[in-house]
Enzyme design. Structure first.
Site, PDB file in Angstrom:
ATOM      1  N   PHE A   1      -1.605   8.274   4.186  1.00 19.14           N
ATOM      2  CA  PHE A   1      -2.416   8.908   5.243  1.00 19.14           C
ATOM      3  C   PHE A   1      -3.645   9.635   4.664  1.00 19.14           C
ATOM      4  CE2 PHE A   1       1.384   9.658   8.408  1.00 19.14           C
ATOM      5  CZ  PHE A   1       1.432   8.292   8.655  1.00 19.14           C
TER       6      PHE A   1
ATOM      7  N   ASN B   1       0.841  -1.204   0.000  1.00 21.81           N
ATOM      8  CA  ASN B   1       0.000   0.000   0.000  1.00 21.81           C
ATOM      9  C   ASN B   1       0.870   1.245   0.000  1.00 21.81           C
ATOM     10  OD1 ASN B   1      -0.445   1.913   2.544  1.00 21.81           O
ATOM     11  ND2 ASN B   1       0.254  -0.085   3.306  1.00 21.81           N
TER      12      ASN B   1
ATOM     13  N   ASN C   1       5.055   5.929   3.441  1.00 28.08           N
ATOM     14  CA  ASN C   1       4.317   6.592   2.367  1.00 28.08           C
ATOM     15  C   ASN C   1       4.133   8.094   2.543  1.00 28.08           C
ATOM     16  OD1 ASN C   1       3.914   4.111   0.998  1.00 28.08           O
ATOM     17  ND2 ASN C   1       2.377   3.586   2.541  1.00 28.08           N
TER      18      ASN C   1
HETATM   19  C1  FMN Z   1      -3.569  -0.730   3.375  1.00 29.68           C
HETATM   20  C2  FMN Z   1      -2.755  -0.514   4.632  1.00 29.68           C
HETATM   21  C3  FMN Z   1      -2.817   0.724   5.271  1.00 29.68           C
HETATM   22  C4  FMN Z   1      -2.080   0.934   6.443  1.00 29.68           C
HETATM   23  N1  FMN Z   1      -2.166   2.138   7.094  1.00 29.68           N
HETATM   24  C5  FMN Z   1      -1.504   2.322   8.254  1.00 29.68           C
HETATM   25  C6  FMN Z   1      -1.648   3.520   8.977  1.00 29.68           C
HETATM   26  O1  FMN Z   1      -2.389   4.420   8.594  1.00 29.68           O
HETATM   27  N2  FMN Z   1      -0.932   3.655  10.130  1.00 29.68           N
HETATM   28  C7  FMN Z   1      -0.114   2.674  10.612  1.00 29.68           C
HETATM   29  O2  FMN Z   1       0.492   2.844  11.663  1.00 29.68           O
HETATM   30  N3  FMN Z   1       0.018   1.502   9.946  1.00 29.68           N
HETATM   31  C8  FMN Z   1      -0.655   1.311   8.782  1.00 29.68           C
HETATM   32  N4  FMN Z   1      -0.518   0.126   8.131  1.00 29.68           N
HETATM   33  C9  FMN Z   1       0.382  -0.897   8.678  1.00 29.68           C
HETATM   34  C10 FMN Z   1      -0.356  -1.914   9.533  1.00 29.68           C
HETATM   35  O3  FMN Z   1      -0.937  -1.297  10.653  1.00 29.68           O
HETATM   36  C11 FMN Z   1       0.608  -3.018  10.004  1.00 29.68           C
HETATM   37  O4  FMN Z   1       1.548  -2.459  10.910  1.00 29.68           O
HETATM   38  C12 FMN Z   1       1.365  -3.655   8.867  1.00 29.68           C
HETATM   39  O5  FMN Z   1       0.526  -3.852   7.757  1.00 29.68           O
HETATM   40  C13 FMN Z   1       1.975  -4.991   9.282  1.00 29.68           C
HETATM   41  O6  FMN Z   1       0.984  -5.865   9.748  1.00 29.68           O
HETATM   42  P1  FMN Z   1       0.284  -6.996   8.819  1.00 29.68           P
HETATM   43  O7  FMN Z   1       1.377  -7.807   8.208  1.00 29.68           O
HETATM   44  O8  FMN Z   1      -0.603  -7.749   9.762  1.00 29.68           O
HETATM   45  O9  FMN Z   1      -0.496  -6.273   7.781  1.00 29.68           O
HETATM   46  C14 FMN Z   1      -1.256  -0.101   6.967  1.00 29.68           C
HETATM   47  C15 FMN Z   1      -1.215  -1.342   6.311  1.00 29.68           C
HETATM   48  C16 FMN Z   1      -1.949  -1.560   5.167  1.00 29.68           C
HETATM   49  C17 FMN Z   1      -1.884  -2.910   4.484  1.00 29.68           C
END
Ligand code: FMN
Length: 372
Positions: free
Chosen positions: A131, A127, A200
């Site tokens: 924000f 992604n 990002n």
């Molecule tokens: C589409 C998407 C948007 C995300 N947006 C944020 C965000 O706004 N703030 C944040 O701290 N992490 C964001 N993350 C990261 C997730 O909170 C998480 O830390 C990261 O994806 C790793 O965990 P996972 O492997 O379970 O997805 C985002 C992840 C994804 C896939």
């Protein structure tokens, strides 16, 4: 026994019937179905959510972190419900805590669409949302209208809010943004997560130096004490998986020196390899942005393990929790709680239940703090 059967049934229903449909909606643009899913969940009436919760939520297995009582150790990771459109739905789907955001002080549109990609062959997502959010005051107002105030347990589980800086704010003025966002959400959040690790927002990760963090944490600590002198809101910080051990030492030092209460490890990665070091298989592998899901599992565990060996602050594991085993490995590495995003997209609510069940039924490290 009934619990395991139900978990398998929910898993089969999601992966066999619902997911194939969901993954085709919106010509396959994951953001379209993502928004529709959240919209749908936001309309489910509360009595129905309570029923769902009775059916889906795992048995309580309370953990205490930052003075908060978590019903179970599996949290919704930041970014999935950035604007808090369906906050009541997540506990009904089994989550033991919910992190909304990341929100910035002022609303902003984020990056051009498409900006979210499913890497199915790799059980991953890339992604570059940037924000996109309605702003911290809007989120706080929405939660207030729902009856949420800090500590009143309106969701039935702890509610965290992740905050960041606006894209157009320079790092030099970043502290002002974090302060404004903190002030906006402090009345509705049980903890506030400081996001200095999204890949990002250009330049954001440069805030992870010791000097920058000490300035930021110091100001935030002062502000939270101004807001509530007797019971300042807990502050957690979320770090990137690419930090070197020396940089993690700096984060730990800055966090410990300024009263930060916990560290979330990790955010998404800019690496493009699978956990075993081989190349990603999906056609979207070359898209720009942060990679999450299975390829991140090992790296997140290494970072959690390093942090747990170098600080007594609680560590919240995030990254590649796509199976109960991955969650338990993070616990064994020292995580007190875990958060899930990508695994939830691929496996649905059964994953939350399965992790919580396995967590509760297997031995815990001796120093895990628990409530009776
Ligand atoms: C589409 C998407 C948007 C995300 N947006 C944020 C965000 O706004 N703030 C944040 O701290 N992490 C964001 N993350 C990261 C997730 O909170 C998480 O830390 C990261 O994806 C790793 O965990 P996972 O492997 O379970 O997805 C985002 C992840 C994804 C896939």
């Amino acid at each position: 026994m009934r619990g395991r059967w139900l978990t398998s049934a929910v898993h089969a229903g999601y992966t066999g019937a619902l997911r194939p449909v969901l993954f085709r909606v919106g010509d396959g643009d994951p953001e379209v179905i993502h928004e529709r899913m959240i919209e749908t969940l936001s309309w489910v009436p509360e009595p129905m959510l309570s029923g769902l919760r009775g059916l889906l939520a795992p048995a309580d297995d309370p953990v205490e972190v930052s003075g908060l009582r978590f019903r179970n150790p599996v949290g919704l990771a930041a970014g999935l419900d950035k604007n808090g459109r369906a906050p009541l739905a997540w506990p009904a789907l089994g989550f033991g805590f919910v992190e909304l955001g990341t929100v910035t002080p002022r609303p902003q549109p984020g990056n051009p669409i498409p900006r979210m990609f499913r890497l199915v062959e790799d059980r991953a997502i890339i992604n570059r949302m940037g924000f996109n959010n309605d702003g911290a005051p809007d989120l706080a107002n929405r939660l207030t209208r729902l009856g949420v105030t800090r500590g009143n347990n309106r969701l039935g589980v702890p509610l965290g809010i992740s905050i960041g800086r606006n894209k157009l704010t320079s790092n030099e003025h970043a502290t002002d943004d974090y302060l404004a966002a903190l002030r906006a959400v402090a009345g509705v959040a049980d903890y506030v997560a400081i996001n200095v690790s999204s890949p990002n927002t250009p330049g954001l990760r440069a805030l992870q130096t010791r000097a920058a963090l000490e300035e930021l944490f110091g100001e935030l600590d002062e502000a939270r004490r101004d807001i509530d002198h007797h019971d300042p809101v807990p502050i957690w910080v979320k770090v990137a998986p690419e930090l070197t051990w020396a940089e993690l030492d700096d984060v730990v030092a800055a966090a410990e020196n300024s009263g930060v209460n916990a560290i979330i490890a990790t955010n998404t990665t800019l690496d493009r390899v699978r956990a075993d070091g081989s190349a990603l298989q999906s056609r979207h592998a070359a898209e720009a942005g942060g990679l999450s899901g299975e390829p991140l599992t090992r790296k997140a565990r290494e970072v959690v393990s390093y942090l747990a060996r170098h600080t007594d602050l609680p560590i919240i594991g995030s990254g590649g929790v796509t199976s109960p085993d991955a969650a338990l490995a993070l616990r064994d590495a020292g995580a007190r709680l875990v958060q899930v995003y990508t695994g939830f997209i691929y496996s649905g609510p059964a994953l939350v239940r399965a992790i919580a069940e396995d967590w509760a039924s297997t031995d815990k490290p001796a120093d895990t703090e628990e409530l009776s």
